[in-house]
Design an enzyme around this catalytic site. Sequence first.
Site: not given
Length: 185
Positions: A19, A65, A90, A111
């Site tokens: 991530h 997020n 990513d 997200n």
Amino acid sequence: MKVIVGLGNPGPQYAETRHNIGFLLVDLLAEEYKLQFCAKFQGLWTEGNVEGERLLLLKPQTFMNLSGRAVREITNFYKITGSDLLIVHDDMDLSLGKIRLRDQGSAGGHNGIKSILAELGTEKFWRLKLGVGRPPREYDPARYVLSAFADEESTQLDEVLGRAEKATNLWIKGETDRAMNLYHR
């Protein structure tokens, strides 16, 4: 002026995870251009002159997020339009080693991009998607992106970050078609 935002999560437990590949590329760019980060815009920020352009680099520290908050803050402060904004993130739909440069699009389930779309109110900004591949069927996708790259993936990771750096340099110079032609293979 160009702004490149690498997406990731703050903290040492996330530093080498899939991530955080956006953070990894922005760190590589900062090292290449000899730039030092400081805290600003709800993130770690730096600036310099690259390829005749004023370049700003940002790593939001809001967690993935909520990345849009930091992006909105820097774009509002500098009056940046989507044509001068590149988000690096990513992408599980691309295998490790693949990259895609796009000038707009949906969140595709990411997200961090969802947050940026909500905060900016537009899909029209550049993104550089760095493939991290899909997990095995029985593996939770959220757990997968928060896992570290395997030792045997380190060569591929170094290679994709090198190509992404070259594509980013072309983006900075405005050579987006050339970047897409060279690096989408």
